[in-house]
Write a protein that holds these residues in place. Structure first.
Motif, PDB file in Angstrom:
ATOM      1  N   UNK A   1       0.852  -1.194   0.000  1.00 43.44           N
ATOM      2  CA  UNK A   1       0.000   0.000   0.000  1.00 43.44           C
ATOM      3  C   UNK A   1       0.882   1.235   0.000  1.00 43.44           C
ATOM      4  N   UNK A   2       0.720   2.060  -1.007  1.00 46.79           N
ATOM      5  CA  UNK A   2       1.560   3.243  -1.153  1.00 46.79           C
ATOM      6  C   UNK A   2       0.956   4.492  -0.509  1.00 46.79           C
TER       7      UNK A   2
ATOM      8  N   UNK B  32      -3.898   6.638   8.913  1.00 46.72           N
ATOM      9  CA  UNK B  32      -3.944   5.221   8.551  1.00 46.72           C
ATOM     10  C   UNK B  32      -2.867   4.961   7.510  1.00 46.72           C
ATOM     11  N   UNK B  33      -2.042   3.967   7.749  1.00 51.26           N
ATOM     12  CA  UNK B  33      -1.100   3.518   6.729  1.00 51.26           C
ATOM     13  C   UNK B  33      -0.681   2.105   7.060  1.00 51.26           C
ATOM     14  N   UNK B  34      -0.249   1.394   6.057  1.00 49.33           N
ATOM     15  CA  UNK B  34       0.378   0.103   6.302  1.00 49.33           C
ATOM     16  C   UNK B  34       1.776   0.419   6.816  1.00 49.33           C
TER      17      UNK B  34
ATOM     18  N   UNK C 256       7.078  -2.632   1.567  1.00 51.81           N
ATOM     19  CA  UNK C 256       6.771  -4.062   1.472  1.00 51.81           C
ATOM     20  C   UNK C 256       5.287  -4.280   1.687  1.00 51.81           C
ATOM     21  N   UNK C 257       4.836  -5.482   1.363  1.00 53.20           N
ATOM     22  CA  UNK C 257       3.439  -5.855   1.573  1.00 53.20           C
ATOM     23  C   UNK C 257       3.129  -5.857   3.066  1.00 53.20           C
ATOM     24  N   UNK C 258       1.947  -5.369   3.416  1.00 47.96           N
ATOM     25  CA  UNK C 258       1.548  -5.291   4.814  1.00 47.96           C
ATOM     26  C   UNK C 258       0.921  -6.580   5.321  1.00 47.96           C
ATOM     27  N   UNK C 259       0.650  -6.614   6.604  1.00 49.11           N
ATOM     28  CA  UNK C 259       0.026  -7.759   7.249  1.00 49.11           C
ATOM     29  C   UNK C 259      -1.407  -7.459   7.677  1.00 49.11           C
TER      30      UNK C 259
END
Length: 189
Positions: free
Chosen positions: A45-46, A78-80, A88-91
Protein backbone atom coordinates in the motif's frame (compact mmCIF):
# COMPACT_ATOMS: atom_id res chain seq x y z
CA UNK A 1 -9.38 21.41 -1.68
CA UNK A 2 -12.41 23.46 -0.63
CA UNK A 3 -13.56 21.43 2.38
CA UNK A 4 -10.16 21.23 4.06
CA UNK A 5 -10.12 22.03 7.78
CA UNK A 6 -6.78 22.27 9.56
CA UNK A 7 -8.48 20.91 12.71
CA UNK A 8 -8.68 17.54 10.89
CA UNK A 9 -4.89 17.24 11.06
CA UNK A 10 -3.38 15.71 14.20
CA UNK A 11 -0.84 17.97 15.92
CA UNK A 12 -1.64 20.80 13.50
CA UNK A 13 -0.73 23.32 16.17
CA UNK A 14 2.93 22.35 15.59
CA UNK A 15 2.75 23.55 12.00
CA UNK A 16 3.24 27.04 10.59
CA UNK A 17 0.91 28.34 7.89
CA UNK A 18 3.53 27.33 5.32
CA UNK A 19 3.74 23.81 6.78
CA UNK A 20 -0.04 23.46 6.69
CA UNK A 21 -0.08 24.55 3.05
CA UNK A 22 2.58 21.97 2.20
CA UNK A 23 0.56 19.22 3.89
CA UNK A 24 -2.59 20.41 2.16
CA UNK A 25 -0.82 20.28 -1.22
CA UNK A 26 -0.31 16.50 -0.96
CA UNK A 27 -3.84 15.63 0.20
CA UNK A 28 -6.91 14.70 -1.80
CA UNK A 29 -10.33 14.12 -0.27
CA UNK A 30 -11.93 10.74 -0.91
CA UNK A 31 -15.26 9.24 0.16
CA UNK A 32 -15.90 5.54 0.79
CA UNK A 33 -18.95 3.62 2.06
CA UNK A 34 -19.26 1.55 5.21
CA UNK A 35 -17.74 -1.87 4.64
CA UNK A 36 -15.14 -0.67 2.13
CA UNK A 37 -11.79 -2.45 2.51
CA UNK A 38 -9.37 0.48 2.38
CA UNK A 39 -6.19 -1.57 2.64
CA UNK A 40 -5.56 -5.29 2.24
CA UNK A 41 -2.94 -7.55 3.73
CA UNK A 42 -0.31 -8.93 1.37
CA UNK A 43 -0.53 -5.79 -0.79
CA UNK A 44 2.07 -3.06 -0.93
CA UNK A 45 0.00 0.00 0.00
CA UNK A 46 1.56 3.24 -1.15
CA UNK A 47 -1.00 5.71 0.18
CA UNK A 48 -1.74 6.82 3.70
CA UNK A 49 -4.92 8.51 4.93
CA UNK A 50 -6.13 10.94 7.56
CA UNK A 51 -9.66 10.31 8.76
CA UNK A 52 -11.81 13.40 8.38
CA UNK A 53 -15.05 11.56 9.28
CA UNK A 54 -15.58 7.92 10.14
CA UNK A 55 -14.13 4.99 12.01
CA UNK A 56 -11.91 2.23 10.67
CA UNK A 57 -10.92 -1.08 12.16
CA UNK A 58 -7.56 -2.67 11.60
CA UNK A 59 -7.48 -6.43 11.71
CA UNK A 60 -5.55 -9.52 10.78
CA UNK A 61 -6.89 -12.90 9.76
CA UNK A 62 -5.60 -15.75 11.93
CA UNK A 63 -6.85 -19.31 11.51
CA UNK A 64 -9.74 -18.04 9.40
CA UNK A 65 -10.89 -15.52 12.04
CA UNK A 66 -10.76 -11.72 11.91
CA UNK A 67 -8.92 -10.31 14.90
CA UNK A 68 -9.42 -6.57 15.41
CA UNK A 69 -6.41 -4.89 16.99
CA UNK A 70 -6.97 -1.18 16.43
CA UNK A 71 -9.75 1.30 15.77
CA UNK A 72 -8.93 4.58 14.12
CA UNK A 73 -11.20 7.59 14.01
CA UNK A 74 -11.24 11.25 13.20
CA UNK A 75 -7.76 12.79 12.92
CA UNK A 76 -5.99 9.43 13.04
CA UNK A 77 -3.55 8.55 10.30
CA UNK A 78 -3.94 5.22 8.55
CA UNK A 79 -1.10 3.52 6.73
CA UNK A 80 0.38 0.10 6.30
CA UNK A 81 3.32 0.46 8.66
CA UNK A 82 5.50 -1.98 6.76
CA UNK A 83 4.45 -0.55 3.42
CA UNK A 84 5.20 2.99 4.54
CA UNK A 85 8.50 2.27 6.25
CA UNK A 86 9.94 -0.54 4.13
CA UNK A 87 7.97 -0.50 0.86
CA UNK A 88 6.77 -4.06 1.47
CA UNK A 89 3.44 -5.85 1.57
CA UNK A 90 1.55 -5.29 4.81
CA UNK A 91 0.03 -7.76 7.25
CA UNK A 92 -3.07 -5.77 8.19
CA UNK A 93 -6.46 -4.97 6.69
CA UNK A 94 -8.38 -1.73 7.17
CA UNK A 95 -12.18 -1.83 6.94
CA UNK A 96 -14.48 1.18 7.18
CA UNK A 97 -17.12 0.74 9.90
CA UNK A 98 -18.98 3.89 8.83
CA UNK A 99 -19.40 5.87 5.65
CA UNK A 100 -16.16 7.84 5.71
CA UNK A 101 -14.43 10.92 4.37
CA UNK A 102 -10.65 10.64 4.24
CA UNK A 103 -7.71 12.69 3.10
CA UNK A 104 -5.48 10.53 0.90
CA UNK A 105 -1.81 11.39 1.41
CA UNK A 106 0.74 11.15 -1.35
CA UNK A 107 3.45 9.49 0.77
CA UNK A 108 6.21 9.91 -1.83
CA UNK A 109 5.74 13.68 -1.69
CA UNK A 110 5.44 13.57 2.10
CA UNK A 111 8.75 11.73 2.41
CA UNK A 112 10.37 14.27 0.09
CA UNK A 113 9.18 17.03 2.42
CA UNK A 114 10.88 15.22 5.32
CA UNK A 115 14.20 15.49 3.50
CA UNK A 116 13.94 19.24 3.01
CA UNK A 117 11.66 20.55 5.76
CA UNK A 118 12.63 20.11 9.40
CA UNK A 119 9.23 21.39 10.57
CA UNK A 120 7.34 18.64 8.70
CA UNK A 121 9.86 15.99 9.72
CA UNK A 122 9.40 16.96 13.38
CA UNK A 123 5.61 17.01 12.99
CA UNK A 124 5.69 13.45 11.62
CA UNK A 125 8.12 12.32 14.33
CA UNK A 126 5.83 13.73 17.02
CA UNK A 127 2.83 11.85 15.62
CA UNK A 128 4.89 8.65 15.37
CA UNK A 129 5.94 8.99 19.02
CA UNK A 130 2.33 9.50 20.14
CA UNK A 131 1.18 6.44 18.19
CA UNK A 132 4.07 4.31 19.52
CA UNK A 133 3.06 5.13 23.09
CA UNK A 134 -0.57 4.21 22.33
CA UNK A 135 0.54 0.91 20.77
CA UNK A 136 2.71 0.14 23.79
CA UNK A 137 -0.22 0.80 26.14
CA UNK A 138 -2.44 -1.55 24.10
CA UNK A 139 0.27 -4.22 24.19
CA UNK A 140 0.72 -3.89 27.96
CA UNK A 141 -3.04 -4.04 28.43
CA UNK A 142 -3.13 -7.39 26.63
CA UNK A 143 -0.21 -8.67 28.68
CA UNK A 144 -1.36 -7.63 32.14
CA UNK A 145 -5.14 -7.21 32.22
CA UNK A 146 -8.07 -9.55 31.77
CA UNK A 147 -10.72 -9.14 29.08
CA UNK A 148 -13.11 -7.94 31.78
CA UNK A 149 -10.64 -5.26 32.85
CA UNK A 150 -10.10 -4.22 29.22
CA UNK A 151 -13.86 -3.92 28.69
CA UNK A 152 -14.30 -1.92 31.90
CA UNK A 153 -11.48 0.38 30.73
CA UNK A 154 -13.41 1.02 27.50
CA UNK A 155 -16.60 1.65 29.48
CA UNK A 156 -14.82 4.17 31.64
CA UNK A 157 -12.62 5.90 29.08
CA UNK A 158 -13.97 5.31 25.57
CA UNK A 159 -17.75 5.09 25.47
CA UNK A 160 -17.70 6.67 22.02
CA UNK A 161 -15.89 3.61 20.66
CA UNK A 162 -18.49 1.34 22.24
CA UNK A 163 -21.27 3.33 20.56
CA UNK A 164 -19.68 3.33 17.10
CA UNK A 165 -18.20 -0.17 16.81
CA UNK A 166 -20.18 -3.43 16.60
CA UNK A 167 -19.91 -5.55 19.75
CA UNK A 168 -18.41 -8.50 17.86
CA UNK A 169 -15.49 -6.24 16.89
CA UNK A 170 -15.16 -4.95 20.47
CA UNK A 171 -15.05 -8.58 21.65
CA UNK A 172 -12.29 -9.37 19.16
CA UNK A 173 -10.39 -6.24 20.19
CA UNK A 174 -10.36 -7.22 23.87
CA UNK A 175 -9.47 -10.81 23.00
CA UNK A 176 -12.68 -12.77 23.59
CA UNK A 177 -15.66 -14.15 21.71
CA UNK A 178 -18.88 -12.21 21.23
CA UNK A 179 -20.62 -14.73 23.53
CA UNK A 180 -18.09 -14.08 26.29
CA UNK A 181 -18.55 -10.34 25.90
CA UNK A 182 -22.32 -10.79 26.22
CA UNK A 183 -21.76 -12.65 29.50
CA UNK A 184 -19.50 -9.86 30.78
CA UNK A 185 -22.04 -7.20 29.82
CA UNK A 186 -24.85 -9.13 31.54
CA UNK A 187 -22.76 -9.54 34.69
CA UNK A 188 -21.89 -5.85 35.09
CA UNK A 189 -25.36 -4.40 34.42
Amino acid sequence: MDNFNVEDIKCHEMLSSEGIEKIKSILSEVHYPKGHLLMKSDVYERDAYIIKKGIIRSYIIKDGKDISFWFARERDIISSSIGYAFQKKGYENYELLEDSILYRINTDKLKNFYKTDLELANWARNITEIEAIKAEKRFLSYMFTTPLERYLELLENDTELLQRVPLKEIASYIGISAVSLSRIRARIK
